[in-house]
Design an enzyme around this catalytic site. Structure first.
Site, short mmCIF file in Angstrom:
data_model
loop_
_atom_site.label_atom_id
_atom_site.label_comp_id
_atom_site.label_asym_id
_atom_site.label_seq_id
_atom_site.Cartn_x
_atom_site.Cartn_y
_atom_site.Cartn_z
N ALA A 194 9.09 -50.58 14.26
CA ALA A 194 8.39 -49.24 14.11
C ALA A 194 9.45 -48.27 14.92
O ALA A 194 10.13 -49.29 15.82
CB ALA A 194 7.27 -49.23 13.96
N GLU A 235 4.63 -57.28 18.04
CA GLU A 235 4.00 -56.38 18.56
C GLU A 235 2.87 -56.49 19.90
O GLU A 235 2.79 -55.64 20.78
CB GLU A 235 3.26 -55.95 17.59
CG GLU A 235 3.76 -54.89 16.24
CD GLU A 235 4.25 -55.48 15.61
OE1 GLU A 235 4.58 -57.22 15.79
OE2 GLU A 235 4.46 -55.66 13.98
N1 3HC Z 1 11.87 -48.50 18.19
C1 3HC Z 1 12.73 -47.60 18.91
N2 3HC Z 1 13.91 -47.72 19.72
C2 3HC Z 1 14.11 -48.96 19.64
C3 3HC Z 1 13.15 -49.67 19.04
C4 3HC Z 1 12.06 -49.80 18.55
N3 3HC Z 1 11.53 -50.41 17.20
N4 3HC Z 1 14.35 -51.32 19.52
C5 3HC Z 1 15.07 -51.55 20.30
N5 3HC Z 1 15.01 -49.85 20.05
C6 3HC Z 1 15.95 -49.54 20.91
C7 3HC Z 1 16.07 -49.41 22.85
O1 3HC Z 1 15.14 -49.17 23.26
C8 3HC Z 1 17.61 -49.25 23.36
O2 3HC Z 1 18.02 -48.79 22.81
P1 3HC Z 1 19.02 -47.89 24.54
O3 3HC Z 1 20.38 -48.37 24.22
O4 3HC Z 1 18.46 -46.24 24.27
O5 3HC Z 1 18.75 -48.70 25.62
C9 3HC Z 1 18.38 -49.85 21.41
O6 3HC Z 1 17.23 -49.89 20.32
C10 3HC Z 1 18.87 -51.45 21.78
O7 3HC Z 1 18.05 -51.90 22.27
P2 3HC Z 1 18.00 -53.07 23.24
O8 3HC Z 1 18.54 -52.89 24.11
O9 3HC Z 1 16.72 -54.23 22.83
O10 3HC Z 1 19.34 -54.54 21.97
P3 3HC Z 1 19.22 -56.13 21.81
O11 3HC Z 1 20.46 -56.30 21.11
O12 3HC Z 1 19.36 -56.71 23.25
O13 3HC Z 1 17.59 -56.46 20.79
C11 3HC Z 1 16.22 -55.77 19.36
C12 3HC Z 1 17.54 -55.40 19.76
C13 3HC Z 1 15.47 -57.63 19.22
C14 3HC Z 1 15.90 -55.23 18.32
C15 3HC Z 1 15.12 -55.34 20.66
O14 3HC Z 1 15.96 -53.90 20.57
C16 3HC Z 1 13.76 -55.45 20.39
O15 3HC Z 1 13.08 -56.74 20.68
N6 3HC Z 1 13.20 -54.45 19.59
C17 3HC Z 1 11.53 -53.85 20.30
C18 3HC Z 1 11.02 -55.20 18.28
C19 3HC Z 1 9.70 -54.42 18.00
O16 3HC Z 1 9.00 -54.49 19.02
N7 3HC Z 1 9.77 -54.13 17.33
C20 3HC Z 1 8.18 -53.89 17.11
C21 3HC Z 1 7.60 -52.65 17.06
S1 3HC Z 1 5.99 -52.32 16.97
C22 3HC Z 1 5.69 -52.30 15.13
O17 3HC Z 1 6.66 -52.70 14.32
C23 3HC Z 1 4.32 -52.01 15.22
C24 3HC Z 1 3.86 -52.02 14.20
O18 3HC Z 1 3.21 -52.92 13.63
C25 3HC Z 1 3.56 -51.04 12.67
#
Ligand code: 3HC
Ligand code: NAI
Length: 653
Positions: free
Chosen positions: A62, A124
């Protein structure tokens, strides 16, 4: 504005492609685009649909920036219901990381293929949440209860191969993903494979005690956190209730987590950690120096761990020690640490051997002539450090980065001992250095931009979270520890016991209470540091009398078997009446009448002490931003991530 989601027919297969850099997060426009595309596919000539992503990854979740704001339609669970309900067979094609809502999207598809390099999972829980778009309901229907609980409560991603083994991926493909996925979809149609909707699958047999066992183990592992327990409840609902009812349970638990201060704190840290790598006044394309080899001076507590951090990232290390004996001792500790990791199953034997082989040693500084960077980690003695930097200036090649791991000393003074202060920087690791994630990067007055930018990038490579600090006594973290420690001493005099203070702070969420931390670090360290100061610099005697009396009685902390506690051979702390006597005597000396102190007062005063110093650090420009201070405390000092760090917590109050 054009949609980040495109749709086109490729033969009999409709291809829905998401292109929303950097990580294809499911922002509102993406959800709308997916809904429009899947709707269009229902009435066109397609016989199957592939959902695929452009760029570096499948949908990584998300859009976290939308959390805490009003919900915008279409809502993800509803979109995923539409995808699952599709009358055309849907295949998800996964590369990169399919995480959270991204993996939930894949699970709503009828079949899943992935590149072997892909990873899937539910992070999450690390945001204080649970999967909120069917993840807790669909996963157990394919993977069973046990594997689902492990996957969702840990937050750790698994490889496509592992996911296939537990039934979450149907096919591993190679080559061009789009071509392979379209071929997979065509094959499924040709074979007459029926549409398989997760909601129609039943959860495989399970033993009901698994839920009780999981709750008990999570109560210990994830103390005080709400989301892990809610995940167990949601998976239990999947296993015991019809699909729609399970979805309703998941939704309620998800919303409860989303609105909790814990999740707000953890989301704050997610962005704070990424923000910390941005340096004011330094553009993203500041050049970087290559760092392909490193020297570490000192093979003690810190030097060994620092060497391992580089070796673990494949960077060869030359360790310098004072004598052959000290060198062998340093290298053998590294050896033992790697053997321990293998024993605990954290590292394969081959990987450990390969890392270990990257660390070599010498007692001769000329072995550092060709390294790209040196990290000094000798005793905390400013004159010794200056002497070593002068020596480095003489032997190191031009352009080598010269870093000091000093905890407190003036990095500018150390830099001035060289003829190249622009190459000097502080890299303050935390103990144990191969495990702790924080790296304070100390920017000296003359540190060159490219040195700073190189070290920040290198931190990421060695899997550290780097925060920039200006030069001051103790930098960000240790400087804040001082008033925190002083307040602990005052609380003791005023009536709290060491056990009460530790219990109050640990219940509140600190990984370890302050007095156990002092005992672990050694009470003699602060004692010696203070004795080296002039009398008028020692500060208020109420803030050190108790500790000093303990040191003078030979109680140096864990290493001497007693400090604020007495320790048994397993290093378990026990309250000791001698300590109470020392405290009471000190209180009497200062005429302090001891009283009942509440746990709330303990927590409030200790956190306030941190926050007040944090404010000064901000005002003086030592930290770039308040969220950097939060990152320091979360990753370096065991501050509970669910509180979002001291500064965030203070703002919330
Ligand atoms: N939403 C918004 N922005 C996000 C994002 C997300 N889910 N995931 C990453 N970003 C953004 C980061 O803030 C960063 O932004 P910036 O360059 O402006 O600082 C950019 O994307 C790149 O992220 P990383 O620097 O972390 O890039 P990496 O290549 O090191 O890692 C990744 C990539 C493994 C995808 C890592 O970003 C990550 O773990 N992201 C979070 C994933 C996550 O937590 N997903 C679950 C979200 S909650 C959800 O889905 C709820 C659902 O169940 C309803
Ligand atoms: P330590 O005493 O465990 O190790 C220091 C090592 O340096 C010893 O093995 C010693 O033989 C070696 N050494 C001394 N002089 C040397 C020289 N001239 N050339 C080569 N080697 C030499 O000390 P520790 O704890 O590893 O601390 C090192 C530095 O890291 C200090 O500046 C300390 O303040 C800092 N630090 C310590 C932390 C900790 O928790 N121990 C945390 C963060 C920083």
């Amino acid at each position: 504005m054009s949609s980040p989601v495109s749709y086109e027919l490729q033969g009999k297969v409709g291809v829905i492609s998401v292109d929303n850099p950097p990580v294809n997060a499911l922002s509102q426009v993406v959800r709308q685009g997916l809904l429009d595309a899947i709707t269009a596919a229902q009435s066109d000539a397609s016989e199957a649909v592939v959902i695929i992503c452009e760029g570096r990854t499948f949908i990584a979740g998300a859009d976290i920036t939308e959390f805490g704001k009003p919900l915008q339609s279409p809502w993800l669970p509803e979109l995923l219901d539409e995808i699952e309900a599709s009358s055309k067979l849907v295949v998800a094609a996964i590369h990169g990381t399919a995480l959270g809502g991204g993996f939930e999207t894949a699970l709503a598809a009828h079949y899943r293929c992935a590149l072997a390099s892909a990873k899937v999972g539910f992070p999450e829980v690390k945001l204080g949440l649970l999967p909120g778009a069917g993840g807790t309901q669909r996963t157990p229907r394919f993977a069973g209860v046990g594997a689902s609980l492990e996957l969702i409560t840990s937050g750790a991603p698994i490889t496509a191969g592992q996911a296939k083994q537990i039934g979450l991926i149907d096919k591993i493909v190679d080559g061009n993903l789009r071509t392979a996925a379209v071929a997979f979809a065509a094959e499924l149609i040709a074979d007459g494979t029926p549409i398989r909707r997760s909601r129609d699958q039943s959860v495989p047999e399970f033993d009901h005690s698994i839920f009780t066992d999981y709750r008990a183990s999570l109560a210990k592992r994830a103390r005080g956190q709400v989301a892990p327990g809610h995940i167990v409840s949601a998976v239990e609902a999947a296993a015991t209730l019809p699909f729609e009812e399970g979805m309703a349970v998941e939704r309620d638990l998800f919303m409860e987590c989303m609105n909790s201060p814990q999740s707000a704190g953890m989301r704050h840290i997610f962005f704070a950690e990424r923000q910390a790598s941005r340096i004011e006044g330094l553009s993203k394309d500041t050049p970087r120096r290559p760092v392909e080899s490193v020297g570490v001076i000192g093979g003690g507590t810190m030097g060994g761990g620092i060497a391992m951090s580089f070796a673990n990232a494949g960077i060869p290390v030359t360790m310098i020690e004072i004598s052959d004996e000290a060198l062998q001792r340093g290298l053998s500790i590294i050896e033992r640490n790697y053997a321990g990791s293998v024993k605990r199953g954290k590292l394969s034997e081959e990987k450990a051997a390969a890392c270990r082989a990257l660390v070599t040693g010498s007692t001769d500084y000329s072995a550092l002539a060709d390294v790209d960077m040196v990290v000094e980690a000798v005793f905390e003695d400013p004159d010794l450090k200056k002497k070593i930097f002068a020596q480095l200036d003489a032997v190191c090649k031009p352009g080598a980065i010269l870093a000091t791991n000093t905890s407190y000393q003036d990095v500018d003074a150390i830099a001035a001992a060289t003829g190249r202060p622009e190459d000097v920087v502080g890299t303050h690791f935390f103990s144990p250095a191969h495990i702790m994630k924080l790296l304070e990067v100390v920017r000296g007055e003359k540190t060159a931009d490219d040195v700073l930018s190189t070290v920040m990038a290198l931190a990421k490579k060695i899997r550290k979270v780097a925060v920039v600090s200006g030069v001051c006594y103790g930098f960000i973290g240790n400087r804040m520890l001082r008033p925190y420690g002083n307040t602990v001493q005052l609380l003791l005099l005023e009536g709290a016991s060491p056990q009460q203070i530790d219990a109050a702070m640990e219940t509140w969420g600190m990984a370890m209470g302050p007095l156990r931390v002092f005992d672990l670090a050694g009470l003699d360290i602060g004692y010696s540091a203070r004795k080296a100061l002039a009398d008028d610099e020692e500060g208020d005697p109420r803030t050190y009398r108790v500790s000093d009396s303990l040191v003078e009685a030979g109680r140096l902390g864990q290493k001497s078997g007693s400090g604020f506690y007495s320790y048994d051979e397993k290093r378990q702390p026990a309250a000791d009446p001698v300590v109470d006597e020392v405290i009471e005597a000190a209180a009497a000396e200062f005429g302090i009448e001891r009283r009942e102190i509440s746990d709330d007062e303990i927590v409030d005063r200790l956190i306030a002490a941190l926050v007040d110093e944090g404010r000064k650090i901000l005002d003086e420009g030592i930290a770039q931003r308040s969220s950097d201070i939060d990152v320091v405390y979360i990753y370096g000092y065991g501050f509970p991530v669910s509180r979002g760090g001291p500064m965030f917590y203070a703002d919330q109050q």
